[in-house]
Design a protein around this motif. Structure first.
Motif, PDB file in Angstrom:
ATOM      1  N   ASP A  15       0.818  -1.208   0.000  1.00 32.64           N
ATOM      2  CA  ASP A  15       0.000   0.000   0.000  1.00 32.64           C
ATOM      3  C   ASP A  15       0.854   1.260   0.000  1.00 32.64           C
ATOM      4  O   ASP A  15       0.357   2.359  -0.266  1.00 32.64           O
ATOM      5  CB  ASP A  15      -0.891   0.036   1.246  1.00 32.64           C
ATOM      6  CG  ASP A  15      -1.889  -1.111   1.257  1.00 32.64           C
ATOM      7  OD1 ASP A  15      -1.846  -1.923   0.330  1.00 32.64           O
ATOM      8  OD2 ASP A  15      -2.689  -1.176   2.202  1.00 32.64           O
TER       9      ASP A  15
ATOM     10  N   PRO B 182      -0.586  -3.507  -5.464  1.00 29.93           N
ATOM     11  CA  PRO B 182      -1.919  -3.215  -4.934  1.00 29.93           C
ATOM     12  C   PRO B 182      -2.931  -3.027  -6.056  1.00 29.93           C
ATOM     13  O   PRO B 182      -2.569  -2.697  -7.184  1.00 29.93           O
ATOM     14  CB  PRO B 182      -1.707  -1.896  -4.165  1.00 29.93           C
ATOM     15  CG  PRO B 182      -0.589  -1.229  -4.900  1.00 29.93           C
ATOM     16  CD  PRO B 182       0.312  -2.340  -5.373  1.00 29.93           C
ATOM     17  N   TYR B 183      -4.191  -3.272  -5.738  1.00 34.63           N
ATOM     18  CA  TYR B 183      -5.255  -2.892  -6.671  1.00 34.63           C
ATOM     19  C   TYR B 183      -6.213  -1.953  -5.950  1.00 34.63           C
ATOM     20  O   TYR B 183      -6.330  -1.965  -4.730  1.00 34.63           O
ATOM     21  CB  TYR B 183      -5.974  -4.103  -7.267  1.00 34.63           C
ATOM     22  CG  TYR B 183      -6.624  -5.051  -6.283  1.00 34.63           C
ATOM     23  CD1 TYR B 183      -7.923  -4.841  -5.827  1.00 34.63           C
ATOM     24  CD2 TYR B 183      -5.954  -6.184  -5.839  1.00 34.63           C
ATOM     25  CE1 TYR B 183      -8.529  -5.723  -4.950  1.00 34.63           C
ATOM     26  CE2 TYR B 183      -6.545  -7.075  -4.965  1.00 34.63           C
ATOM     27  CZ  TYR B 183      -7.835  -6.839  -4.517  1.00 34.63           C
ATOM     28  OH  TYR B 183      -8.434  -7.708  -3.641  1.00 34.63           O
ATOM     29  N   ARG B 184      -6.890  -1.101  -6.732  1.00 35.71           N
ATOM     30  CA  ARG B 184      -7.669   0.003  -6.170  1.00 35.71           C
ATOM     31  C   ARG B 184      -9.123  -0.056  -6.627  1.00 35.71           C
ATOM     32  O   ARG B 184      -9.429  -0.620  -7.676  1.00 35.71           O
ATOM     33  CB  ARG B 184      -7.040   1.341  -6.590  1.00 35.71           C
ATOM     34  CG  ARG B 184      -5.594   1.494  -6.139  1.00 35.71           C
ATOM     35  CD  ARG B 184      -4.926   2.742  -6.694  1.00 35.71           C
ATOM     36  NE  ARG B 184      -3.539   2.804  -6.272  1.00 35.71           N
ATOM     37  CZ  ARG B 184      -3.132   3.347  -5.122  1.00 35.71           C
ATOM     38  NH1 ARG B 184      -4.026   3.912  -4.317  1.00 35.71           N
ATOM     39  NH2 ARG B 184      -1.859   3.350  -4.789  1.00 35.71           N
TER      40      ARG B 184
ATOM     41  N   VAL C 118      -6.596   1.884  -2.130  1.00 29.11           N
ATOM     42  CA  VAL C 118      -6.039   0.533  -2.161  1.00 29.11           C
ATOM     43  C   VAL C 118      -6.943  -0.377  -1.337  1.00 29.11           C
ATOM     44  O   VAL C 118      -7.172  -0.133  -0.151  1.00 29.11           O
ATOM     45  CB  VAL C 118      -4.606   0.508  -1.600  1.00 29.11           C
ATOM     46  CG1 VAL C 118      -4.111  -0.926  -1.471  1.00 29.11           C
ATOM     47  CG2 VAL C 118      -3.670   1.306  -2.499  1.00 29.11           C
TER      48      VAL C 118
ATOM     49  N   VAL D   6      -4.376  -6.682  -2.643  1.00 27.44           N
ATOM     50  CA  VAL D   6      -3.055  -6.909  -3.234  1.00 27.44           C
ATOM     51  C   VAL D   6      -3.072  -8.226  -4.001  1.00 27.44           C
ATOM     52  O   VAL D   6      -3.705  -9.187  -3.570  1.00 27.44           O
ATOM     53  CB  VAL D   6      -1.967  -6.969  -2.128  1.00 27.44           C
ATOM     54  CG1 VAL D   6      -0.601  -7.278  -2.730  1.00 27.44           C
ATOM     55  CG2 VAL D   6      -1.919  -5.675  -1.343  1.00 27.44           C
TER      56      VAL D   6
END
Length: 356
Positions: free
Chosen positions: A288, A315-317, A323, A326
């Motif tokens: 993050d 990370p993905y959002r 965030v 992950v």
């Protein structure tokens, strides 16, 4: 990416030292084997005697970039050496159209009724298959929608709340029961909540009951109302204690790299780490700290310091750019970083697009 402060000075290596170092690392990443001076001298573009190669290797060893395993005449890269190689020398590849298509197909909710969790599980399995490592996904714990609640007394002042989700998930949580609570209050509290919960999340139920506190006081006696409040409090606490879920697929792939007894012990230690995954979830939270892919090599992190493994995570959002999870790959330190890094990066972007 995580980096060692020493790598700044290592960037000053001359071209000959860099080429020899690259040959050592390339051989290790491709085969897992140590490189000897004689073999390297035959691979160099410009002729160099094995004795001259040994001199350069001695310099690289003093810099902490390579080491001699056991009594072998060859050399392997250290964790610091791999970090230097990844940060200063590695050229990351691009995904093939087939790999992109595979990722896009897996990270998609179609008309088949697949849930987000199912998609993320398949994404973890897909990363494992493409990387030949273990795929990992950390996802926020879903606030499950409830179907049924039941209260069960297990001791005079201790009880169990049984929650059944619409997806079939069952969770049990311990609560304190008010002293002197009659058995009828357990049934009354369950009936009161079951009349209101179906298809709603715990947070939605709590908010509604708080808004309608006056109705609750009229409909329930004091002890039963306290039981409902105790159940709601326990749910909120449990949700806060477990904010994330860890999905790991493809652990068996890690056994493919076993070459000796110490390798098997390394994998055994890693499996134990994955079984007690609190530290792993905390470690993945480090992703993050910044955008893009981060790489943790061997002893750079406390979790894998004894298992000789590397971790590549991104990370993905969500749609608000927060965030929320992950994705990544765990593998041996001789992971194919040039291929895995763009793979993890693209998967994270597809998952973010899915949840956006």
């Amino acid at each position: 990416m995580a980096a060692d402060t020493r790598t700044g000075s290592l960037r000053e290596l001359d071209e000959r030292s860099r080429e020899i170092f690259r040959r050592i690392v390339d051989t290790y990443l491709e085969t897992g084997e140590a490189s000897g001076s004689r073999n390297i001298s035959r691979l160099l573009a410009a002729p160099l005697s094995p004795a001259s190669v040994r001199n350069v290797m001695a310099d690289l060893e003093r810099e902490g970039l390579i080491y001699a395993p056991h009594t072998s005449a060859g050399r392997l890269p250290t964790d610091l050496g791999l970090r230097f190689f990844v940060d200063a020398m590695l050229e990351f590849g691009d995904l093939t159209s087939e790999e992109r298509s595979t990722i896009e197909t897996k990270v998609r909710i179609d008309g088949g009724g697949r849930s987000v969790e199912t998609v993320l599980t398949e994404a973890s399995q897909m990363l494992s298959g493409l990387s030949r490592g273990a795929g990992v996904v950390v996802t926020p714990k879903a606030d499950m929608r409830l179907k049924h609640i039941e209260f069960v007394r297990i001791e005079p002042t201790r009880g169990l709340v049984v929650l059944v989700g619409e997806n079939g998930t069952v969770e049990n949580r311990l609560i304190d029961l008010p002293p002197g609570l009659p058995p009828s209050s357990l049934v009354e509290a369950a009936n009161f909540l079951n009349a209101r919960i179906r298809g709603r999340t715990l947070s939605e139920i709590r908010a509604e009951i708080e808004r309608r506190a006056a109705e609750q006081r009229e409909e329930l006696d004091g002890l039963t109302a306290r039981l409902v409040e105790a159940g709601l409090a326990s749910w909120s606490s449990a949700a806060g204690d477990r904010p994330q879920t860890l999905i790991v697929r493809g652990r068996a792939n890690l056994l493919d790299d076993v070459r000796a007894a110490e390798d098997l012990e390394r994998i055994r230690a890693l499996f134990e780490d994955l079984e007690t995954n609190a530290d792993l979830v905390q470690l993945l939270g480090l992703a993050d700290a910044g955008d893009g892919v981060r790489i943790f090599i061997g002893s750079e992190n406390k979790l894998f310091g004894l298992s000789g493994s590397s971790l590549v995570v991104s990370p993905y959002r969500d749609g608000d750019a927060r965030v929320i999870g992950v994705v990544g790959v765990i593998g041996p330190t001789r992971l194919n970083y040039a291929r895995v890094v763009p793979m993890v990066d693209y998967t994270a972007r597809m998952v973010g697009r899915l949840l956006g």
